[in-house]
Scaffold this motif. Structure first.
Motif, PDB file in Angstrom:
ATOM      1  N   PRO A  41       0.827  -1.213   0.000  1.00  0.00           N
ATOM      2  CA  PRO A  41       0.000   0.000   0.000  1.00  0.00           C
ATOM      3  C   PRO A  41       0.857   1.258   0.000  1.00  0.00           C
ATOM      4  O   PRO A  41       1.792   1.381   0.798  1.00  0.00           O
ATOM      5  CB  PRO A  41      -0.797  -0.126   1.301  1.00  0.00           C
ATOM      6  CG  PRO A  41      -0.864  -1.581   1.575  1.00  0.00           C
ATOM      7  CD  PRO A  41       0.443  -2.131   1.096  1.00  0.00           C
ATOM      8  N   GLY A  42       0.568   2.162  -0.914  1.00  0.00           N
ATOM      9  CA  GLY A  42       1.273   3.424  -0.987  1.00  0.00           C
ATOM     10  C   GLY A  42       2.668   3.359  -1.573  1.00  0.00           C
ATOM     11  O   GLY A  42       3.398   4.356  -1.558  1.00  0.00           O
ATOM     12  N   LYS A  43       3.044   2.187  -2.097  1.00  0.00           N
ATOM     13  CA  LYS A  43       4.395   2.040  -2.654  1.00  0.00           C
ATOM     14  C   LYS A  43       4.337   1.652  -4.127  1.00  0.00           C
ATOM     15  O   LYS A  43       3.317   1.162  -4.610  1.00  0.00           O
ATOM     16  CB  LYS A  43       5.175   0.991  -1.868  1.00  0.00           C
ATOM     17  CG  LYS A  43       5.474   1.393  -0.433  1.00  0.00           C
ATOM     18  CD  LYS A  43       6.422   0.407   0.228  1.00  0.00           C
ATOM     19  CE  LYS A  43       6.795   0.861   1.631  1.00  0.00           C
ATOM     20  NZ  LYS A  43       7.749  -0.091   2.271  1.00  0.00           N
ATOM     21  N   GLN A  44       5.470   1.850  -4.795  1.00  0.00           N
ATOM     22  CA  GLN A  44       5.580   1.459  -6.190  1.00  0.00           C
ATOM     23  C   GLN A  44       5.706  -0.057  -6.296  1.00  0.00           C
ATOM     24  O   GLN A  44       6.200  -0.717  -5.374  1.00  0.00           O
ATOM     25  CB  GLN A  44       6.809   2.111  -6.818  1.00  0.00           C
ATOM     26  CG  GLN A  44       6.723   3.617  -6.942  1.00  0.00           C
ATOM     27  CD  GLN A  44       5.661   4.027  -7.937  1.00  0.00           C
ATOM     28  OE1 GLN A  44       5.525   3.430  -9.005  1.00  0.00           O
ATOM     29  NE2 GLN A  44       4.898   5.055  -7.595  1.00  0.00           N
ATOM     30  N   PRO A  45       5.285  -0.628  -7.415  1.00  0.00           N
ATOM     31  CA  PRO A  45       5.498  -2.065  -7.616  1.00  0.00           C
ATOM     32  C   PRO A  45       6.983  -2.401  -7.564  1.00  0.00           C
ATOM     33  O   PRO A  45       7.827  -1.610  -8.013  1.00  0.00           O
ATOM     34  CB  PRO A  45       4.912  -2.320  -9.005  1.00  0.00           C
ATOM     35  CG  PRO A  45       3.948  -1.204  -9.222  1.00  0.00           C
ATOM     36  CD  PRO A  45       4.539  -0.018  -8.525  1.00  0.00           C
ATOM     37  N   GLU A  46       7.280  -3.571  -7.047  1.00  0.00           N
ATOM     38  CA  GLU A  46       8.663  -4.043  -6.922  1.00  0.00           C
ATOM     39  C   GLU A  46       8.802  -5.398  -7.594  1.00  0.00           C
ATOM     40  O   GLU A  46       8.007  -6.312  -7.328  1.00  0.00           O
ATOM     41  CB  GLU A  46       9.057  -4.163  -5.444  1.00  0.00           C
ATOM     42  CG  GLU A  46      10.450  -4.714  -5.212  1.00  0.00           C
ATOM     43  CD  GLU A  46      10.762  -4.971  -3.751  1.00  0.00           C
ATOM     44  OE1 GLU A  46      11.952  -5.011  -3.392  1.00  0.00           O
ATOM     45  OE2 GLU A  46       9.812  -5.131  -2.957  1.00  0.00           O
ATOM     46  N   LEU A  47       9.787  -5.530  -8.450  1.00  0.00           N
ATOM     47  CA  LEU A  47      10.078  -6.826  -9.057  1.00  0.00           C
ATOM     48  C   LEU A  47      10.757  -7.693  -8.008  1.00  0.00           C
ATOM     49  O   LEU A  47      11.817  -7.350  -7.503  1.00  0.00           O
ATOM     50  CB  LEU A  47      10.983  -6.661 -10.283  1.00  0.00           C
ATOM     51  CG  LEU A  47      11.399  -7.937 -11.001  1.00  0.00           C
ATOM     52  CD1 LEU A  47      10.192  -8.713 -11.490  1.00  0.00           C
ATOM     53  CD2 LEU A  47      12.342  -7.606 -12.150  1.00  0.00           C
ATOM     54  N   VAL A  48      10.156  -8.815  -7.695  1.00  0.00           N
ATOM     55  CA  VAL A  48      10.634  -9.671  -6.614  1.00  0.00           C
ATOM     56  C   VAL A  48      11.597 -10.735  -7.134  1.00  0.00           C
ATOM     57  O   VAL A  48      12.695 -10.897  -6.593  1.00  0.00           O
ATOM     58  CB  VAL A  48       9.448 -10.353  -5.900  1.00  0.00           C
ATOM     59  CG1 VAL A  48       9.952 -11.320  -4.826  1.00  0.00           C
ATOM     60  CG2 VAL A  48       8.517  -9.312  -5.304  1.00  0.00           C
ATOM     61  N   ALA A  49      11.183 -11.473  -8.146  1.00  0.00           N
ATOM     62  CA  ALA A  49      12.006 -12.578  -8.634  1.00  0.00           C
ATOM     63  C   ALA A  49      11.570 -12.957 -10.043  1.00  0.00           C
ATOM     64  O   ALA A  49      10.390 -12.811 -10.388  1.00  0.00           O
ATOM     65  CB  ALA A  49      11.879 -13.786  -7.710  1.00  0.00           C
ATOM     66  N   THR A  50      12.538 -13.459 -10.817  1.00  0.00           N
ATOM     67  CA  THR A  50      12.248 -13.942 -12.159  1.00  0.00           C
ATOM     68  C   THR A  50      12.959 -15.262 -12.409  1.00  0.00           C
ATOM     69  O   THR A  50      13.986 -15.554 -11.782  1.00  0.00           O
ATOM     70  CB  THR A  50      12.690 -12.947 -13.237  1.00  0.00           C
ATOM     71  OG1 THR A  50      14.112 -12.764 -13.148  1.00  0.00           O
ATOM     72  CG2 THR A  50      11.993 -11.610 -13.080  1.00  0.00           C
ATOM     73  N   VAL A  51      12.407 -16.040 -13.335  1.00  0.00           N
ATOM     74  CA  VAL A  51      13.046 -17.281 -13.752  1.00  0.00           C
ATOM     75  C   VAL A  51      12.823 -17.449 -15.249  1.00  0.00           C
ATOM     76  O   VAL A  51      11.704 -17.307 -15.741  1.00  0.00           O
ATOM     77  CB  VAL A  51      12.507 -18.493 -12.947  1.00  0.00           C
ATOM     78  CG1 VAL A  51      10.994 -18.615 -13.043  1.00  0.00           C
ATOM     79  CG2 VAL A  51      13.189 -19.778 -13.381  1.00  0.00           C
ATOM     80  N   THR A  52      13.898 -17.722 -15.975  1.00  0.00           N
ATOM     81  CA  THR A  52      13.793 -17.904 -17.422  1.00  0.00           C
ATOM     82  C   THR A  52      13.374 -19.332 -17.751  1.00  0.00           C
ATOM     83  O   THR A  52      13.338 -20.206 -16.872  1.00  0.00           O
ATOM     84  CB  THR A  52      15.128 -17.612 -18.102  1.00  0.00           C
ATOM     85  OG1 THR A  52      16.066 -18.635 -17.719  1.00  0.00           O
ATOM     86  CG2 THR A  52      15.678 -16.250 -17.705  1.00  0.00           C
ATOM     87  N   SER A  53      13.098 -19.567 -19.015  1.00  0.00           N
ATOM     88  CA  SER A  53      12.708 -20.910 -19.437  1.00  0.00           C
ATOM     89  C   SER A  53      13.840 -21.904 -19.210  1.00  0.00           C
ATOM     90  O   SER A  53      13.598 -23.101 -19.024  1.00  0.00           O
ATOM     91  CB  SER A  53      12.292 -20.914 -20.902  1.00  0.00           C
ATOM     92  OG  SER A  53      13.334 -20.400 -21.713  1.00  0.00           O
ATOM     93  N   GLY A  54      15.065 -21.413 -19.194  1.00  0.00           N
ATOM     94  CA  GLY A  54      16.205 -22.278 -18.939  1.00  0.00           C
ATOM     95  C   GLY A  54      16.546 -22.461 -17.481  1.00  0.00           C
ATOM     96  O   GLY A  54      17.464 -23.215 -17.137  1.00  0.00           O
ATOM     97  N   GLY A  55      15.821 -21.743 -16.610  1.00  0.00           N
ATOM     98  CA  GLY A  55      16.015 -21.920 -15.180  1.00  0.00           C
ATOM     99  C   GLY A  55      16.892 -20.882 -14.507  1.00  0.00           C
ATOM    100  O   GLY A  55      17.138 -20.974 -13.292  1.00  0.00           O
ATOM    101  N   SER A  56      17.352 -19.885 -15.235  1.00  0.00           N
ATOM    102  CA  SER A  56      18.145 -18.823 -14.600  1.00  0.00           C
ATOM    103  C   SER A  56      17.240 -17.936 -13.765  1.00  0.00           C
ATOM    104  O   SER A  56      16.152 -17.555 -14.213  1.00  0.00           O
ATOM    105  CB  SER A  56      18.851 -17.986 -15.663  1.00  0.00           C
ATOM    106  OG  SER A  56      19.780 -18.774 -16.370  1.00  0.00           O
TER     107      SER A  56
END
Length: 122
Positions: A41-56
């Motif tokens: 609430p009241g904050k900008q969106p934050e990218l938490v985690a990502t995973v590629t199709s290759g697993g990175s």
């Protein structure tokens, strides 16, 4: 069409764990990166985690060591295992998938889940 459905949010106490899931379904040609954002609430969106199709994988500094992102390509599903949760992790968590649908296999775009609330409080 394409749909992303999330599950696994809830209310937990500090130090506890939760596992979020997000399944993509529909006329999917291919999926590249999948991941998770969150917005408090009241904050900008934050990218938490990502995973590629290759697993990175990649993580925000605020969740490194505590969170683990993974995916099951056969099920078009991405997971977020969240351990040692803190009150500052409280947010709505959104999954996304960079994918191509059979409607237009030549063009990828991001699709989003509906969001799931995670609340960490004693």
């Amino acid at each position: 069409q394409v749909q992303l459905v999330e599950s696994g949010g809830g209310l937990v106490q500090p130090g506890e764990s939760l596992r979020l899931s997000c399944a993509a379904s529909g006329i999917i040609f291919s999926i590249n990166t999948m991941g998770w954002y969150r917005q408090a609430p009241g904050k900008q969106p934050e990218l938490v985690a990502t995973v590629t199709s290759g697993g990175s994988t990649a993580y925000a500094d605020s969740v490194k060591v505590r969170f683990t992102v993974s995916r099951d390509n056969a099920k078009n599903t991405v997971y977020l295992q969240m351990n040692s949760l803190k009150p500052e992790d409280t947010a709505v968590y959104y999954c996304y998938a960079d994918l191509r649908s059979w409607n237009d296999p030549s063009r990828g775009r991001n699709y989003w889940g509906q969001g799931t609330q995670v609340t960490v409080s004693s």
